[in-house]
Motif scaffolding. Sequence first.
Motif, PDB file in Angstrom:
ATOM      1  N   ARG A  89       0.862  -1.191   0.000  1.00 33.64           N
ATOM      2  CA  ARG A  89       0.000   0.000   0.000  1.00 33.64           C
ATOM      3  C   ARG A  89       0.898   1.241   0.000  1.00 33.64           C
ATOM      4  O   ARG A  89       1.254   1.750   1.063  1.00 33.64           O
ATOM      5  CB  ARG A  89      -0.885   0.004   1.244  1.00 33.64           C
TER       6      ARG A  89
ATOM      7  N   GLU B 272       0.492   4.312  -0.498  1.00 34.08           N
ATOM      8  CA  GLU B 272       0.030   5.559   0.125  1.00 34.08           C
ATOM      9  C   GLU B 272       0.413   5.632   1.602  1.00 34.08           C
ATOM     10  O   GLU B 272       0.568   6.712   2.155  1.00 34.08           O
ATOM     11  CB  GLU B 272      -1.486   5.743  -0.053  1.00 34.08           C
TER      12      GLU B 272
ATOM     13  N   ARG C 221       0.931  -1.438  -5.330  1.00 28.72           N
ATOM     14  CA  ARG C 221      -0.285  -0.742  -5.731  1.00 28.72           C
ATOM     15  C   ARG C 221       0.024   0.756  -5.830  1.00 28.72           C
ATOM     16  O   ARG C 221       0.617   1.325  -4.917  1.00 28.72           O
ATOM     17  CB  ARG C 221      -1.386  -0.971  -4.696  1.00 28.72           C
TER      18      ARG C 221
ATOM     19  N   ARG D 141     -11.192   9.071  -5.790  1.00 24.32           N
ATOM     20  CA  ARG D 141     -10.145   8.400  -5.019  1.00 24.32           C
ATOM     21  C   ARG D 141      -9.496   7.344  -5.907  1.00 24.32           C
ATOM     22  O   ARG D 141      -9.991   7.046  -7.002  1.00 24.32           O
ATOM     23  CB  ARG D 141     -10.719   7.778  -3.746  1.00 24.32           C
TER      24      ARG D 141
ATOM     25  N   MET E 187      -6.951  -3.915  -9.133  1.00 25.27           N
ATOM     26  CA  MET E 187      -7.684  -4.430  -7.991  1.00 25.27           C
ATOM     27  C   MET E 187      -9.137  -4.553  -8.403  1.00 25.27           C
ATOM     28  O   MET E 187      -9.651  -3.701  -9.128  1.00 25.27           O
ATOM     29  CB  MET E 187      -7.574  -3.479  -6.808  1.00 25.27           C
TER      30      MET E 187
ATOM     31  N   GLU F 247     -12.321  -4.265  -6.617  1.00 28.81           N
ATOM     32  CA  GLU F 247     -12.918  -3.896  -5.328  1.00 28.81           C
ATOM     33  C   GLU F 247     -14.171  -3.060  -5.515  1.00 28.81           C
ATOM     34  O   GLU F 247     -14.773  -2.596  -4.555  1.00 28.81           O
ATOM     35  CB  GLU F 247     -11.894  -3.174  -4.438  1.00 28.81           C
TER      36      GLU F 247
ATOM     37  N   GLY G 122     -10.004  -6.883  -3.719  1.00 27.82           N
ATOM     38  CA  GLY G 122      -9.938  -6.143  -2.445  1.00 27.82           C
ATOM     39  C   GLY G 122     -11.260  -6.321  -1.735  1.00 27.82           C
ATOM     40  O   GLY G 122     -12.210  -5.580  -1.973  1.00 27.82           O
ATOM     41  N   THR G 123     -11.322  -7.316  -0.851  1.00 21.48           N
ATOM     42  CA  THR G 123     -12.619  -7.633  -0.222  1.00 21.48           C
ATOM     43  C   THR G 123     -13.077  -6.556   0.764  1.00 21.48           C
ATOM     44  O   THR G 123     -14.254  -6.487   1.084  1.00 21.48           O
ATOM     45  CB  THR G 123     -12.540  -8.986   0.504  1.00 21.48           C
ATOM     46  N   ASN G 124     -12.121  -5.709   1.228  1.00 17.32           N
ATOM     47  CA  ASN G 124     -12.535  -4.662   2.182  1.00 17.32           C
ATOM     48  C   ASN G 124     -13.453  -3.668   1.480  1.00 17.32           C
ATOM     49  O   ASN G 124     -14.550  -3.370   1.948  1.00 17.32           O
ATOM     50  CB  ASN G 124     -11.318  -3.915   2.739  1.00 17.32           C
TER      51      ASN G 124
ATOM     52  N   ARG H 239     -16.999   1.465   5.426  1.00 18.63           N
ATOM     53  CA  ARG H 239     -16.067   0.591   6.140  1.00 18.63           C
ATOM     54  C   ARG H 239     -15.467   1.261   7.374  1.00 18.63           C
ATOM     55  O   ARG H 239     -14.877   0.609   8.230  1.00 18.63           O
ATOM     56  CB  ARG H 239     -14.939   0.096   5.211  1.00 18.63           C
TER      57      ARG H 239
ATOM     58  N   CYS I 242      -6.414  -9.762  -1.728  1.00 15.25           N
ATOM     59  CA  CYS I 242      -5.508  -9.083  -0.792  1.00 15.25           C
ATOM     60  C   CYS I 242      -6.264  -8.314   0.281  1.00 15.25           C
ATOM     61  O   CYS I 242      -5.665  -7.585   1.052  1.00 15.25           O
ATOM     62  CB  CYS I 242      -4.540  -8.170  -1.528  1.00 15.25           C
ATOM     63  N   GLY I 243      -7.595  -8.465   0.344  1.00 13.05           N
ATOM     64  CA  GLY I 243      -8.350  -7.854   1.444  1.00 13.05           C
ATOM     65  C   GLY I 243      -8.204  -8.717   2.685  1.00 13.05           C
ATOM     66  O   GLY I 243      -7.602  -9.805   2.638  1.00 13.05           O
TER      67      GLY I 243
END
Length: 561
Positions: free
Chosen positions: A290, A292, A326, A352, A413, A415, A436-438, A449, A486-487
């Motif tokens: 990640r 960021e 990413r 975003r 990704m 997501e 990305g399951t989140n 979330r 990767c979530g």
Amino acid sequence: MADEDSTRRGIGVSPGSAYGPVVLVAPPVRAPEGESAAADPEQALTEVKAAFESVARDLEERAGRVEDTAAEILMATALIARDKSLLKAAGKHLREGEGPATAIEAAVSEFVVQFEALGGYFAERVADLRDVGARAVAAVLGVPAPGVPDLDEPSIIVAEDLAPAETAVLDRALVLAIVTSGGGRTSHTAILAAQRGIPAVVQCDRALELVAGAHVAVDGDMGTVTLEPSEAFVADLTARRERRASALSGSTGPGRTNDGHAVALLANIGDVEDAVAAAAQDVEGVGLFRTEFVFLSATSAPTVEEQAEVYRRVLTPFGDRRVVVRTLDAGADKPLAFADLGPEENPALGRRGLRLSAARPELLDTQLEALAVATKDTGADVRVMAPMVATAEEADWFARRVREHGLPKAGVMIEVPAAALRSRHVLADMDFASIGTNDLSQYALAADRMQGELSDLLDPWQPAVLDLIAAACDGGARTGTPIGVCGEAAGDLLLALVLVGLGVSSLSMAPSKVAMVRLALSLHSLPGCQRIAASVREARTAADARQVATELADGGLRDLL
Ligand code: PEP
Ligand code: MG
């Protein structure tokens, strides 16, 4: 067995168990509203000076007990508490008729504005400045300092929530477990706790009613906290920990099912320190870096050379193991000061991730250039993927840009539900994808979330989320594109079996979760995972889905749950 009343339930977000005394984290203290003016401003100034001095001494004393980087941070923060101009500014506010705590807050606010205007190093000290302010306010009011107190013995930290920065500097040797009343399964505190291997339970029922010093047992797998457990209960917990440890001692090497189907087990990382720690573990590489996270406190856009240096340091420890990087996923829950497009009504649905890269293509190009430099310098196996892709056009645009920079592999990704449903088109020109399951849960169930109270909806076992994952995998099978996850779902032992059954070929998670997932896979065959996945998809509710998987899993795995 502990009775119901002594058990508090929450969500287990970082595996493992612990038993020890509770330490409560005091919430930040604010100056009382309408605090009356100091009767004698000069006397009040002496008190404010003593408050800043006690903060400085406390920080220096803590610095003496921790290692290198943490010590340097604490010493630098102590210097802020001794800053003469800060005290002078507080004195001015006292003479203008403000109370001592209000004067401290006002002085700190002025400095925050100045530090931000100076930018660079100073702007990065704003969080420290605010921390000094909150501590000085607590000292002048005679109440406990905010944040995690000094720990004299291994303890269980109980808080409403922890700031990511607090979680990042917790001393692993003294923090046995974390329990919060807030947070959620994909909050960054949960992610960092798992990353650091600290058992954690979030959204814990009545957590803040726990009493300091009381002994509790925390089960980060089951998501329970048991008050003053019996000796037999602690013995049970310890026995399970030992059973797991012994089962895990034989679980090494690449991930595979017991009939030899390979499932790469990868690490999620957020900075250089994570990279060094993860590379030393038995993982097959990185499935999600990640980027960021590295730049959360940067106030100006990092240059090619600044970024390339970070990437070289992340890539080098992994040698020839793959590293999936990413590109910046800025915005919504991860705002970056230098990539801010201004306020939005609904940031999670706004510009975003890749949408921000489209609005500020120079940020993406700088990052890709830096990645190309670092890849060339290290010879690493780098694969670059985009966050928050919704359409085939976006995927194509990203892949073109990645390839123009000479980077060998482009991925996306999945997501956003649209990308999952149309994955055969989105993936047509991609080298790989990662689910990305989140965010997929957030967008599928229309549940923020960041809002811990919506945890039931944000559950990746929700049948609608499983349907979207299945759709994404079907599309990947048609285009021949490997798909990973990767979530946080990738690190859930039972869900990992379902994901493999649905066709996922790699799982990326906090390194502390890899060994158990490897073990879970080694106890099942690919057709076994497919059978579990097929039955789970018939379930009507998330709870039923989990129950079905538990019943169908190998008994050896159930013993370890
Ligand atoms: C996800 O959304 O599942 C994911 C892995 O990305 P992040 O948690 O960083 O948004
Ligand atoms: Mg995401």
